[in-house]
Scaffold this motif. Structure first.
Motif, PDB file in Angstrom:
ATOM      1  N   SER A 157       8.781  10.581   1.947  1.00  0.00           N
ATOM      2  CA  SER A 157       9.857  10.543   2.948  1.00  0.00           C
ATOM      3  C   SER A 157       9.864   9.279   3.802  1.00  0.00           C
ATOM      4  CB  SER A 157       9.780  11.771   3.857  1.00  0.00           C
ATOM      5  OG  SER A 157       8.631  11.707   4.672  1.00  0.00           O
ATOM      6  N   ILE A 158       8.781   8.525   3.805  1.00  0.00           N
ATOM      7  CA  ILE A 158       8.743   7.311   4.626  1.00  0.00           C
ATOM      8  C   ILE A 158       9.273   6.128   3.809  1.00  0.00           C
ATOM      9  CG2 ILE A 158       6.327   6.835   4.113  1.00  0.00           C
ATOM     10  CD1 ILE A 158       6.183   5.759   7.042  1.00  0.00           C
ATOM     11  N   LYS A 159      10.104   5.337   4.459  1.00  0.00           N
ATOM     12  CA  LYS A 159      10.785   4.239   3.763  1.00  0.00           C
ATOM     13  C   LYS A 159      10.033   2.915   3.839  1.00  0.00           C
ATOM     14  CE  LYS A 159      14.404   6.853   2.920  1.00  0.00           C
ATOM     15  NZ  LYS A 159      13.865   8.072   2.389  1.00  0.00           N
ATOM     16  N   GLU A 160       9.552   2.553   5.030  1.00  0.00           N
ATOM     17  CA  GLU A 160       8.937   1.240   5.224  1.00  0.00           C
ATOM     18  C   GLU A 160       7.528   1.365   5.789  1.00  0.00           C
ATOM     19  OE1 GLU A 160      11.405  -1.659   7.200  1.00  0.00           O
ATOM     20  OE2 GLU A 160      13.193  -0.485   6.706  1.00  0.00           O
ATOM     21  N   GLU A 161       6.642   0.533   5.306  1.00  0.00           N
ATOM     22  CA  GLU A 161       5.234   0.587   5.703  1.00  0.00           C
ATOM     23  C   GLU A 161       5.047   0.314   7.196  1.00  0.00           C
ATOM     24  OE1 GLU A 161       1.000  -1.322   4.243  1.00  0.00           O
ATOM     25  OE2 GLU A 161       2.686  -1.254   2.846  1.00  0.00           O
ATOM     26  N   LEU A 209       0.826  -1.202   0.000  1.00  0.00           N
ATOM     27  CA  LEU A 209       0.000   0.000   0.000  1.00  0.00           C
ATOM     28  C   LEU A 209       0.863   1.256   0.000  1.00  0.00           C
ATOM     29  CD1 LEU A 209      -2.871  -0.847   2.531  1.00  0.00           C
ATOM     30  CD2 LEU A 209      -3.065  -0.532   0.069  1.00  0.00           C
ATOM     31  N   LEU A 210       1.958   1.213   0.749  1.00  0.00           N
ATOM     32  CA  LEU A 210       2.845   2.376   0.804  1.00  0.00           C
ATOM     33  C   LEU A 210       3.437   2.662  -0.569  1.00  0.00           C
ATOM     34  CD1 LEU A 210       4.187   4.607   2.427  1.00  0.00           C
ATOM     35  CD2 LEU A 210       6.016   3.002   2.968  1.00  0.00           C
ATOM     36  N   ALA A 211       3.883   1.631  -1.242  1.00  0.00           N
ATOM     37  CA  ALA A 211       4.452   1.818  -2.578  1.00  0.00           C
ATOM     38  C   ALA A 211       3.410   2.403  -3.532  1.00  0.00           C
ATOM     39  CB  ALA A 211       4.987   0.495  -3.120  1.00  0.00           C
ATOM     40  N   LYS A 212       2.193   1.921  -3.445  1.00  0.00           N
ATOM     41  CA  LYS A 212       1.115   2.449  -4.287  1.00  0.00           C
ATOM     42  C   LYS A 212       0.833   3.913  -3.947  1.00  0.00           C
ATOM     43  CE  LYS A 212      -1.226  -1.964  -4.995  1.00  0.00           C
ATOM     44  NZ  LYS A 212      -2.435  -2.756  -4.701  1.00  0.00           N
TER      45      LYS A 212
END
Length: 173
Positions: free
Chosen positions: A57-61, A3-6
């Protein structure tokens, strides 16, 4: 794809899904800081806008919730600082039905509201959000020892407050 990547690629539905699990926690934390529904909703709205603008700016979900909470706390404190410059015309009256009698059990939330911001923040993160000392230190960008000290001092102030019938007495921390 996560979801974060999307969300980073501009998928608004993915961003909304990321927020779904956090919305109630965000509101509750904002309400604790702001002490009224409208200001709490303003803080949550500003937090969501800032998170959306800075999603890259956030790297990991797995750190999304912590990252979001950090934005919320900083936003709430910023608004509170701005509002302190405005002098109220009259003291805020307790809401109907809110009676803080010495004979009755004191409301812990009311006691927490009386703490200095640095103590209130660590107490809420540790006991309300169940974060570990290291997580709180990372969230607040301070050493773990400072977090431990602030938790200890915050608990000390709460004990004094609750034992003295609603006033913070004693040593200054």
């Amino acid at each position: 794809m996560s979801l974060l990547a999307k969300a980073k690629k501009g998928n608004n539905q993915a961003f909304v899904k990321l927020l779904q699990d956090e919305k109630v926690k965000l509101y509750k934390m904002a309400y604790i800081y702001m002490k009224n529904e409208n200001d709490a909703l303003d803080v949550v709205q500003e937090t969501v806008a800032r998170a959306y603008a800075n999603i890259q700016s956030i790297k990991e979900e797995q750190y999304f919730a912590t990252w979001l909470m950090k934005i919320l706390i900083n936003t709430a404190l910023e608004i509170l600082r701005k509002n302190q410059k405005v002098l109220p015309m009259q003291e805020r009256l307790p809401e109907q039905g809110q009676i803080y009698s010495y004979d009755e059990k004191l409301d812990l939330l009311h006691a927490i509201e009386q703490l200095d911001e640095k103590y209130k923040t660590v107490i809420l993160l540790k006991y309300y959000r169940d974060l570990q000392t290291k997580e709180i230190a990372d969230l607040l960008d301070c050493p773990e020892g400072t977090v431990k000290t602030n938790v200890h001092r915050g608990i000390g102030q709460l004990k004094k407050y609750l034992n003295k019938g609603g006033e913070l007495y004693g040593e200054q921390y």
